[in-house]
Design an enzyme around this catalytic site. Structure first.
Site, mmCIF file in Angstrom:
data_model
loop_
_atom_site.group_PDB
_atom_site.id
_atom_site.type_symbol
_atom_site.label_atom_id
_atom_site.label_comp_id
_atom_site.label_asym_id
_atom_site.label_seq_id
_atom_site.Cartn_x
_atom_site.Cartn_y
_atom_site.Cartn_z
ATOM 1 N N GLU A 128 46.992 49.445 49.679
ATOM 2 C CA GLU A 128 47.620 48.134 49.499
ATOM 3 C C GLU A 128 48.985 48.369 48.884
ATOM 4 O OE1 GLU A 128 43.551 45.601 48.447
ATOM 5 O OE2 GLU A 128 45.242 45.602 47.060
ATOM 6 N N GLU A 184 48.731 38.164 38.459
ATOM 7 C CA GLU A 184 48.706 39.541 37.968
ATOM 8 C C GLU A 184 48.649 39.601 36.447
ATOM 9 O OE1 GLU A 184 48.285 41.289 40.460
ATOM 10 O OE2 GLU A 184 49.318 40.173 42.033
#
Lengths: 277, 404
Positions: free
Chosen positions: A51, A62
């Site tokens: 990824e 995040e």
């Protein structure tokens, strides 16, 4: 859709009797050249799928490690053009390892989703994970991506109940990414027993491979989760390893690439052990 | 008031869009929560007890209706159109923010939520949230950019007195955008018990609709009060726009009145040439951030700018999606006002009417100062004086060189 690199790779790992190791780095972290070196070195170290994070100024899902990785990449001048170029360069040497671009919708939206999916496919990208575009907006990006031959991988979470799961799975292809905790990336350790139950629940709704991420930090975590997940996703600890390898000015050192590859090798030992006991 | 067949007041559609703007661009973890909220709000709207409770709290706790005040001396001074102020700065807590917070905390309690989180820029929404949490006995965490914590100290202390926990956010430039990111990170982590009380008419659907509906009390009262004072509707409405909640609250009840010109005033900061401003509509382009599509200040690669404004409450690189739609349809005009112009208007109002405005409505006022002299004396302008300036006196004092 015809069989993709992602389909083939999950099938190959299953045949080898182990879960796939899915590894995340942010493109351009800590700088373009080092990031490209890390990307190229990841498959040999044990990464089955990659990824590649597309840095965005406002990474709402995040935790601190990937927020900082994003800031390092943007400060070093990373752009979408450079990220797509990294994939093009990678494909010159590796035609098998799937690359999934991961990020947020806005950098794609301003570029034009229809243009972006063609560029990504042409560059050698295999799939997309876009955090902030739910199935309710499939017409904007998911459908064009599928039509361009890209897998669109959706996140299922602990809040995705049986009623909602079919909507989440409807246009998902490649694999399903199960988010093991309610929270942000790199957060507290997940509970492997709960995760196993959730993975089995999702498997009751789909034949796609199910990979698990958020909160996997060690080879032991990878081993435990990989006992019944088809893939194990690791990201925050890898970008933290990059951070810890930098010098006092935040520049890459000769240790930066190996800091990531050594950790991947150790995590791959965890996934290799997963089905052996 | 009846809703016209081609009304401008019927949005959003059932996917939360105003034209191409709005929508629900959030992480999957939050989708079920947003859908729950949408249903809970529909149920609440259909329940007369919900409206009755808001009306009662507005009257007895906030002090509504807020006065519609004819600013006689300012009107004489400018020598043009008659100027009225909708005085939402007189509300309990000192701004229009309380209108939204009361409605949303009732909604949170209907949903069985037991913990409230909020973001704040200037601290007005944080104070209003901390206030309603104290009033109803719920714990409250307010995310506030570290830069804003520094420049809005009086409000930080007020929130602490009210029992709220302040979480300073150091990511990015430490302003409202970063506080909103951090509040979203909290919400995605604490999905079971937590209600995210968004302070402006932005974010994922249904927030822009909820906040607009709760703030529309401003415009509804203005209609009635204007009919009483002048026997007709105003010619021009003016309000400051950051996220745009006070503005949409004033504007929305007038959108179908074609004779009413409507102007939103954006923060022009140091000027629109560089990145030192927050004029998202005037200088930005459409993008997706914080759950909705709207005009955003961003570069060609889709990275969002931090923005700058003298006013922490306008310091946001986006704007509520309904404003973006109202801009594109041409119904509302949006104009920028620079830091220096707002600072002058702040001082003018203080000396000429004895009202110290917040720096946010000082932007709206600076446009009124330009506009009023160009209009005939029989024209009427209504400006939303949406906040009082107590929170800004120290910062303004420093800018003007006073030794405080």
């Amino acid at each position: 859709m015809t069989e993709t690199r992602i389909d083939r790779r999950f099938k190959a790992c299953a045949e080898q009797g182990r879960p796939a190791l899915v590894t995340f780095i942010t493109a351009g972290d800590p700088d373009l050249e080092t990031s490209a070196k890390i990307l190229q070195a990841m498959p040999a170290a044990g990464a089955d799928l990659i990824e590649l994070g597309m840095p965005f100024s406002d990474p709402m899902a995040e935790g601190v490690p990937i927020q900082l990785a994003t800031q390092r990449a943007l400060a070093a001048g990373q752009t979408m053009d450079k990220t797509l170029n990294m994939v093009r360069e990678f494909r010159k040497h590796d035609d098998d390892t799937p690359i999934i671009l991961m990020g947020y919708y806005n950098p794609i939206y301003v570029r034009d989703p229809l243009v972006f999916v063609k560029e990504a496919k042409e560059a050698g990208v295999d799939g997309l994970i876009i955090v902030d575009i739910p199935p309710e907006a499939d017409d904007e990006l998911c459908i064009p991506a599928m039509e361009a031959g890209l897998n669109f991988i959706r996140l299922a979470t602990p809040t995705t109940d049986d009623k909602r799961l079919p909507a989440v799975l409807a246009n998902t292809s490649g694999f399903v990414y199960y988010v093991s905790v309610t929270g942000i990336t790199g957060s507290a350790n997940m509970n492997a027993t709960n995760v196993a139950a959730s993975v089995n629940r999702i498997k009751g709704h789909t034949d796609l491979p199910v990979a698990v991420g958020f909160g996997i930090k060690t080879a032991d975590d990878a081993e435990n989760v990989g006992k019944n997940a088809d893939g194990v996703v690791v990201g925050s600890v890898l970008v933290s390893a990059i951070k810890d390898s930098l010098d006092a000015n935040g520049a890459a050192t000769e240790k930066t690439v190996s800091a990531v590859t050594d950790l991947i090798t150790s995590l791959a030992e965890g996934t290799a052990r997963a089905r052996k006991s | 008031m009846t809703t016209l067949a081609n009304s401008m007041r019927s949005g959003p559609d059932d996917r939360g869009h105003f034209g191409i703007f709005g929508g629900r661009y959030v992480a999957e973890t939050l989708m079920p929560l947003i859908l729950d909220l949408e249903q809970a709000y529909k149920d609440a709207k259909a329940d007369p007890a919900f409206a009755a409770e808001i009306t009662s709290l507005n009257k007895h706790y906030t002090g509504r209706p807020s006065p519609l005040y004819f600013a006689e001396r300012l009107t004489e001074h400018l020598g043009g159109a008659k100027i009225y102020f909708k005085r939402d700065e007189l509300n309990h807590t000192g701004s229009h923010k309380i209108n939204n917070c009361l409605g949303q905390i009732l909604l949170a309690m209907r949903m069985g939520k037991t913990r409230i989180i909020a973001e704040t820029g200037a601290g007005q929404h944080g104070v209003a949230t901390a206030t309603v949490c104290a009033r109803f006995g719920l714990p409250c965490v307010v995310y506030m950019g570290a830069t804003d914590v520094e420049r809005q100290k009086p409000n930080v202390f007020r929130m602490k007195l009210l029992g709220a926990e302040i979480a300073p956010v150091t990511a990015g430039a430490g302003t409202l955008k970063d506080a909103m990111n951090e509040a979203l990170r909290d919400w995605v982590t604490n999905v079971d018990d937590t209600y995210y009380l968004i302070g402006t008419a932005a974010g994922p659907h249904p927030y822009p609709e909820i906040v607009r509906d709760l703030q529309s009390v401003i415009g509804q009262e203005t209609r009635e009060q204007m009919m009483e004072a002048e026997g007709r509707l105003p010619d021009v409405l003016v309000a400051a726009v950051g996220g745009g909640s006070n503005a949409i609250g004033l504007f929305h009840p007038f959108l179908d009145d074609e004779g009413v010109q409507i102007i939103g005033v954006e923060a022009g900061g140091h000027g629109l040439e560089g990145q030192e401003h927050c004029a998202s509509i005037t200088a930005g382009k459409p993008g997706v951030l914080h759950g909705n599509r709207t005009y955003l200040l961003q570069d060609d690669d889709g990275q969002i700018f931090e923005g700058h404004s003298i006013s922490a409450g306008l310091d946001y690189p986006g704007i509520g999606p309904e404003h973006s739609w109202l801009k594109d349809t041409g119904r509302v005009d949006y104009v920028p006002i620079m830091d220096t112009e707002a600072l002058e208007a702040f001082q003018l109002l203080t000396r000429i009417e004895g009202i110290i405005p917040a720096l946010e409505p000082a932007h709206a006022l600076a446009h009124v100062v330009k506009l009023a002299p160009t209009l005939d004396k029989d024209k009427i302008i209504v400006m939303n004086l949406c906040g009082r300036g107590d929170k800004d006196v120290f910062a303004v004092g420093e800018m003007l060189g006073f030794d405080l």
